[in-house]
Design an enzyme around this catalytic site. Structure first.
Site, PDB file in Angstrom:
ATOM      1  N   ARG A  53     -20.769   3.015   8.014  1.00 33.16           N
ATOM      2  CA  ARG A  53     -21.129   2.264   5.963  1.00 33.16           C
ATOM      3  C   ARG A  53     -21.833   1.042   7.458  1.00 33.16           C
ATOM      4  NH1 ARG A  53     -14.700   3.054   4.172  1.00 33.16           N
ATOM      5  NH2 ARG A  53     -14.943   5.186   3.885  1.00 33.16           N
ATOM      6  N   ARG A 104     -13.769  -3.508  11.547  1.00 36.44           N
ATOM      7  CA  ARG A 104     -14.488  -3.070  11.033  1.00 36.44           C
ATOM      8  C   ARG A 104     -15.810  -2.489  11.382  1.00 36.44           C
ATOM      9  NH1 ARG A 104     -14.434  -4.060   5.256  1.00 36.44           N
ATOM     10  NH2 ARG A 104     -12.988  -5.182   5.273  1.00 36.44           N
ATOM     11  N   GLU A 108      -5.286  -2.182   5.269  1.00 39.52           N
ATOM     12  CA  GLU A 108      -5.504  -1.071   4.502  1.00 39.52           C
ATOM     13  C   GLU A 108      -5.742  -0.055   6.053  1.00 39.52           C
ATOM     14  OE1 GLU A 108      -8.594  -1.105   1.834  1.00 39.52           O
ATOM     15  OE2 GLU A 108      -9.149   1.410   2.329  1.00 39.52           O
ATOM     16  N   SER A 165      -6.966   5.207   1.049  1.00 39.81           N
ATOM     17  CA  SER A 165      -6.740   4.600   0.898  1.00 39.81           C
ATOM     18  C   SER A 165      -6.287   6.262  -0.430  1.00 39.81           C
ATOM     19  CB  SER A 165      -8.039   4.410   0.315  1.00 39.81           C
ATOM     20  OG  SER A 165      -8.251   3.982  -1.119  1.00 39.81           O
ATOM     21  N   ARG A 187      -8.384   2.288  12.807  1.00 39.87           N
ATOM     22  CA  ARG A 187      -7.520   1.498  12.772  1.00 39.87           C
ATOM     23  C   ARG A 187      -6.351   1.445  12.712  1.00 39.87           C
ATOM     24  NH1 ARG A 187      -9.159  -1.391   6.160  1.00 39.87           N
ATOM     25  NH2 ARG A 187     -10.888  -1.819   7.764  1.00 39.87           N
TER      26      ARG A 187
END
Length: 425
Positions: A260, A275, A347, A350, A389
């Site tokens: 990403r 991130r 988070e 998802s 994560r």
RNA sequence: GGAGAGAUGGCAGAGUGGUAAUGCAGCGGAUUGCUAAUCCGUGAACCCGAUUGGGUUCCCAGGGUUCGAGUCCCUGUCUCUCCGCCA
């Protein structure tokens, strides 16, 4: 993507959905284009019919050795007006397509209204946030002091938002991935897949990364895209295909690297592994009949939550409000894990029900034997879980005062029997 | 990277300028009866029409030639074979 016919038949429902997304009503504009398109199409078809009739006649006349000049002349005239009408038809059809491809999915009825993540609604909280009799450290402090997490060399080689893991931490990353995959395949009925990380434009359109979110992904010079999630490859398994009803549901999982650009996240989560431009993720994708998608959504979410429970990590699950809902999603649950270092939930998964939104884009259908025609499948995806994560969560939740890390029981076999990562690495 | 071949319905497979054979499977029906055979029908998307129905498009994709293209021409994509290189 929406079906024009459906918008034509349900304009209020469609506009209401757009409004909940904070968008202006669009049905009037779309229906107007659709009417003009269909009118031109009907005209074109009339002309094609006449042309076909004349061609048949010419063929007949020529076989009989007779003159067909009159007919050939007439076809010539029809062809001129045909090409004009063809132009109109394809222009209108492109306009409609361009409009529809950028329209997000409508929220499910039970998705709460809201502006942003502040308005997401907690649906359950499981496990007690862990307490320590010392001040718990952040994951990157732990990793660096163990000497097993190297941001400096990663930056030297690749720049910011990359990490190098060494020794026991590199193994822990793999252990988490294997543990997740084994659980999903052995207990949850998913089939493990190994898929490409480079894909074509078409696949990116299918799952909704394109055309609106090109800047969030990396593109190679030869025109490939690096996947931002293996949802792209797994969901596109069903693309341009008519499945048999008996083949559904199809459940796939994969561990892959995800890439990403984090273009819009400047200054956000700049330290540590939270991130990154590249991270490992185990993804779950289900392809189901429409009537089964709600139940499958709950199932997929449960599958992800179970991983956290087996790892002994506290979490809470929220349902995303309309303002926080992703482009292609009809309803999404986020699962957030407790991080003692940050002292908050973050988070880690998802899980989305995309309904028939992706399947329209991908042309993914199924057919029931003996029933005429076909229907669009529903697609669902969920992280089960984001491995990077999860590694953060294990480090922060299983740290000891001396900086050593206890290995969660379920991972010990995957770590070759290692029960603790000693403070000296 | 070099050379060649190819892409037709769920599958197999004909079709080299006149409007998509045939076989198998699936589904529906008929008939005969005993674990089956035989016969008939049955592709998809879309448009028009209140219904019976009528029509258009679809032979990998996009252009072109032609009264007419699965068939001829151009571009692209993908697959296969051989050679080279290579984890």
């Amino acid at each position: 993507m929406f079906d024009v016919k459906w918008i034509r038949e349900n304009p209020e429902v469609f506009d209401k959905g757009m409004k909940r997304r904070g968008l202006e009503p669009l049905s009037e504009q779309i229906i107007d284009l659709d009417i003009r398109h269909r009118t031109a199409l009907t005209d074109l078809q009339e002309m094609q019919k006449r042309r076909n009739e004349l061609s048949k006649k010419i063929s007949f006349l020529k076989k009989e050795g007779e003159d067909a000049e009159i007919q050939i002349h007439e076809v010539g005239a029809i062809k001129r007006s045909m090409s004009e009408t063809e132009e109109i038809v394809s222009t209108l059809s492109d306009e409609i397509e361009d409009l529809l491809i950028e329209i997000p999915n409508t929220p499910d009825e039970d998705v709460p209204d809201g502006e942003d993540e502040e308005d997401n609604v907690e649906v359950r909280k499981v496990g007690e946030p862990k307490t320590f009799d010392f001040k718990p450290k952040l994951h990157d402090e732990l990793g660096v002091s163990l000497g097993l997490m190297d941001f400096e060399n990663a930056a030297k080689i690749s720049g910011s938002r990359f990490v190098i893991l060494k020794g026991a931490l590199a193994r822990l990353e793999k252990a988490l991935a294997r543990f997740m995959l084994d659980t999903h395949t052995d207990e949850n009925g998913f089939t493990e897949m190994y898929t490409p990380v480079l894909v074509k434009d078409e696949a990116m359109y299918g799952t909704g990364q394109l055309p609106k979110f090109a800047s969030e992904s990396f593109k190679t010079e030869n025109g490939y895209w690096l996947i931002s999630t293996s949802e792209i490859t797994l969901a596109n398994m069903a693309a341009n295909h008519v499945s048999k009803e008996s083949e559904l549901p199809m459940r796939f999982c994969a561990y892959s690297q995800c890439f990403r650009s984090e273009a819009g996240a400047a200054g956000k989560d700049t330290r540590g592994m939270m991130r990154q431009h590249q991270f490992g993720k185990v993804e779950l994708v289900s392809i189901v009949k429409p009537e089964d998608s709600k139940a499958e959504h709950e199932k997929i979410t449960k599958c992800a939550e179970e991983i956290l429970e087996k790892l002994g990590l506290a979490y809470r699950t929220v349902v995303l409000c309309t303002g926080d809902l992703g482009f292609g999603s009809h309803k999404t649950y986020d699962i957030e894990v407790w991080l003692p270092g940050e002292k908050r939930y973050r988070e880690i998964s998802s899980c989305s029900n995309c309904g028939d939104f992706q399947s329209h884009r991908m042309n993914a259908r199924f057919k029931t034997d003996g029933v005429k025609g076909s229907k669009y499948v529903h697609t669902l995806n969920g992280s089960g879980l984001a491995v990077g994560r999860t590694l953060i969560a294990v480090l922060e939740n299983y740290q000891r005062e001396d900086g050593s890390i206890e290995i969660p029981k379920v991972l010990v076999p995957y770590m070759g029997g290692m029960e603790v990562i000693p403070a000296n690495g």
